[in-house]
Design a protein around this motif. Sequence first.
Motif, PDB file in Angstrom:
ATOM      1  N   ARG A  20       0.855  -1.189   0.000  1.00 51.95           N
ATOM      2  CA  ARG A  20       0.000   0.000   0.000  1.00 51.95           C
ATOM      3  C   ARG A  20       0.890   1.238   0.000  1.00 51.95           C
ATOM      4  O   ARG A  20       1.765   1.386   0.852  1.00 51.95           O
ATOM      5  CB  ARG A  20      -0.935   0.001   1.207  1.00 51.95           C
ATOM      6  N   LEU A  21       0.641   2.119  -0.940  1.00 48.60           N
ATOM      7  CA  LEU A  21       1.410   3.350  -1.073  1.00 48.60           C
ATOM      8  C   LEU A  21       0.497   4.543  -0.873  1.00 48.60           C
ATOM      9  O   LEU A  21      -0.533   4.658  -1.556  1.00 48.60           O
ATOM     10  CB  LEU A  21       2.070   3.416  -2.457  1.00 48.60           C
ATOM     11  N   ASN A  22       0.853   5.395   0.079  1.00 45.82           N
ATOM     12  CA  ASN A  22       0.083   6.603   0.358  1.00 45.82           C
ATOM     13  C   ASN A  22      -1.385   6.282   0.649  1.00 45.82           C
ATOM     14  O   ASN A  22      -2.291   7.002   0.234  1.00 45.82           O
ATOM     15  CB  ASN A  22       0.187   7.582  -0.822  1.00 45.82           C
ATOM     16  N   GLY A  23      -1.619   5.163   1.349  1.00 50.89           N
ATOM     17  CA  GLY A  23      -2.965   4.802   1.778  1.00 50.89           C
ATOM     18  C   GLY A  23      -3.777   4.020   0.766  1.00 50.89           C
ATOM     19  O   GLY A  23      -4.939   3.697   1.021  1.00 50.89           O
ATOM     20  N   LYS A  24      -3.178   3.682  -0.390  1.00 51.48           N
ATOM     21  CA  LYS A  24      -3.912   2.958  -1.427  1.00 51.48           C
ATOM     22  C   LYS A  24      -3.123   1.718  -1.859  1.00 51.48           C
ATOM     23  O   LYS A  24      -1.895   1.720  -1.843  1.00 51.48           O
ATOM     24  CB  LYS A  24      -4.146   3.851  -2.647  1.00 51.48           C
ATOM     25  N   THR A  25      -3.864   0.673  -2.255  1.00 53.58           N
ATOM     26  CA  THR A  25      -3.196  -0.530  -2.742  1.00 53.58           C
ATOM     27  C   THR A  25      -2.422  -0.208  -4.010  1.00 53.58           C
ATOM     28  O   THR A  25      -2.977   0.298  -4.988  1.00 53.58           O
ATOM     29  CB  THR A  25      -4.209  -1.651  -3.027  1.00 53.58           C
ATOM     30  N   ARG A  26      -1.121  -0.498  -3.974  1.00 57.10           N
ATOM     31  CA  ARG A  26      -0.251  -0.200  -5.113  1.00 57.10           C
ATOM     32  C   ARG A  26       0.079  -1.443  -5.929  1.00 57.10           C
ATOM     33  O   ARG A  26       0.210  -1.395  -7.155  1.00 57.10           O
ATOM     34  CB  ARG A  26       1.041   0.466  -4.606  1.00 57.10           C
ATOM     35  N   CYS A  27       0.196  -2.588  -5.232  1.00 59.73           N
ATOM     36  CA  CYS A  27       0.549  -3.819  -5.927  1.00 59.73           C
ATOM     37  C   CYS A  27       0.285  -5.003  -5.007  1.00 59.73           C
ATOM     38  O   CYS A  27       0.394  -4.882  -3.779  1.00 59.73           O
ATOM     39  CB  CYS A  27       2.028  -3.772  -6.324  1.00 59.73           C
ATOM     40  N   VAL A  28      -0.073  -6.135  -5.589  1.00 61.03           N
ATOM     41  CA  VAL A  28      -0.325  -7.368  -4.844  1.00 61.03           C
ATOM     42  C   VAL A  28       0.450  -8.503  -5.505  1.00 61.03           C
ATOM     43  O   VAL A  28       0.486  -8.603  -6.729  1.00 61.03           O
ATOM     44  CB  VAL A  28      -1.829  -7.707  -4.818  1.00 61.03           C
ATOM     45  N   VAL A  29       1.077  -9.337  -4.680  1.00 62.55           N
ATOM     46  CA  VAL A  29       1.724 -10.556  -5.169  1.00 62.55           C
ATOM     47  C   VAL A  29       0.932 -11.728  -4.613  1.00 62.55           C
ATOM     48  O   VAL A  29       0.822 -11.905  -3.400  1.00 62.55           O
ATOM     49  CB  VAL A  29       3.196 -10.643  -4.740  1.00 62.55           C
ATOM     50  N   ASP A  30       0.380 -12.526  -5.497  1.00 60.58           N
ATOM     51  CA  ASP A  30      -0.512 -13.612  -5.076  1.00 60.58           C
ATOM     52  C   ASP A  30      -0.300 -14.817  -5.990  1.00 60.58           C
ATOM     53  O   ASP A  30      -0.405 -14.697  -7.210  1.00 60.58           O
ATOM     54  CB  ASP A  30      -1.966 -13.134  -5.155  1.00 60.58           C
ATOM     55  N   GLY A  31       0.039 -15.956  -5.395  1.00 62.26           N
ATOM     56  CA  GLY A  31       0.273 -17.153  -6.194  1.00 62.26           C
ATOM     57  C   GLY A  31       1.438 -17.025  -7.149  1.00 62.26           C
ATOM     58  O   GLY A  31       1.432 -17.618  -8.226  1.00 62.26           O
ATOM     59  N   GLY A  32       2.427 -16.242  -6.769  1.00 60.59           N
ATOM     60  CA  GLY A  32       3.598 -16.046  -7.612  1.00 60.59           C
ATOM     61  C   GLY A  32       3.415 -15.028  -8.715  1.00 60.59           C
ATOM     62  O   GLY A  32       4.336 -14.807  -9.512  1.00 60.59           O
ATOM     63  N   GLU A  33       2.262 -14.397  -8.775  1.00 58.70           N
ATOM     64  CA  GLU A  33       1.969 -13.417  -9.823  1.00 58.70           C
ATOM     65  C   GLU A  33       1.773 -12.019  -9.233  1.00 58.70           C
ATOM     66  O   GLU A  33       1.159 -11.867  -8.170  1.00 58.70           O
ATOM     67  CB  GLU A  33       0.694 -13.817 -10.581  1.00 58.70           C
ATOM     68  N   PHE A  34       2.297 -11.011  -9.941  1.00 56.04           N
ATOM     69  CA  PHE A  34       2.055  -9.625  -9.572  1.00 56.04           C
ATOM     70  C   PHE A  34       0.753  -9.177 -10.217  1.00 56.04           C
ATOM     71  O   PHE A  34       0.558  -9.362 -11.423  1.00 56.04           O
ATOM     72  CB  PHE A  34       3.204  -8.726 -10.045  1.00 56.04           C
ATOM     73  N   ARG A  35      -0.147  -8.610  -9.427  1.00 56.89           N
ATOM     74  CA  ARG A  35      -1.417  -8.121  -9.965  1.00 56.89           C
ATOM     75  C   ARG A  35      -1.792  -6.794  -9.291  1.00 56.89           C
ATOM     76  O   ARG A  35      -1.221  -6.414  -8.276  1.00 56.89           O
ATOM     77  CB  ARG A  35      -2.527  -9.149  -9.759  1.00 56.89           C
ATOM     78  N   ASP A  36      -2.777  -6.126  -9.890  1.00 55.00           N
ATOM     79  CA  ASP A  36      -3.229  -4.819  -9.381  1.00 55.00           C
ATOM     80  C   ASP A  36      -2.068  -3.825  -9.284  1.00 55.00           C
ATOM     81  O   ASP A  36      -2.058  -2.955  -8.417  1.00 55.00           O
ATOM     82  CB  ASP A  36      -3.902  -4.968  -8.010  1.00 55.00           C
ATOM     83  N   CYS A  37      -1.112  -3.974 -10.182  1.00 51.24           N
ATOM     84  CA  CYS A  37       0.042  -3.068 -10.218  1.00 51.24           C
ATOM     85  C   CYS A  37      -0.101  -2.184 -11.459  1.00 51.24           C
ATOM     86  O   CYS A  37       0.711  -2.272 -12.391  1.00 51.24           O
ATOM     87  CB  CYS A  37       1.346  -3.864 -10.259  1.00 51.24           C
TER      88      CYS A  37
END
Length: 237
Positions: free
Chosen positions: A195-212
């Motif tokens: 989370r960057l500056n109060g917001k989701t910036r990136c997620v790593v899930d199951g070996g994959e980067f998402r929501d970036c």
Amino acid sequence: MRRRPSPNRITRFNVAAFAFLLGIFWLAQSWTCADPTHNHGKDEETSKVPLEVHIMSKCPDARDCLEQLVVPTMANVSDKVDFKLSFIGTTTDDDDGVKCMHGQTECLGNILELCAASEYPDPKIYLGFTMCLSRQYERIPKKDLIEDCALEHGIDFDTLNHCMSRDDGAYGMDMLRKSVQRSAKLGVSTSCTIRLNGKTRCVVDGGEFRDCDDGSEPKDLIRDIKDLYDEARGWSD
């Protein structure tokens, strides 16, 4: 009749017992390292960009997230970041406990990493220690792994052990409970979530980067942090 504790749940009594064993292992050993301090002006401190990383200590996604994105980013812009490490789990009513996805050893690993952050608040120290443990997350909380990572990052065994055993384990347990509650309140349930500056910036899930959406490379996160920092200081175009 009192309900039998879940095998995946950790309580302050488990923490106290674990800390006692660590004390036996570490009694004859002591390494110290000065905790460097940096004097910043008020404007610089208030301009720092909030960067929070939510993890589980025995999660491979946490390892990849820290190694591939968080640590390289912090190596470049740690002076511009208000960094926080938070943990994911489930609180329970029994004995003010916490349930961790990968069992009691993960809860103990989480507390070890929280103790490192509490006693050595410089992210260069406690984030480095956390990254070191994460590289061999399957072995958390093995004595030799903790010894090696503590020595490598200037963490004193006695200091860490005191944090683990403080108030019969209640101190560390309380830190973990509050950290887990914070993640839940923010709606974070995936390790690893940045989370960057109060917001989701990136997620790593199951070996994959998402929501970036703005990129998943260190250079992308570094760019965003610098832009937010400059904007807070009134340096933006």
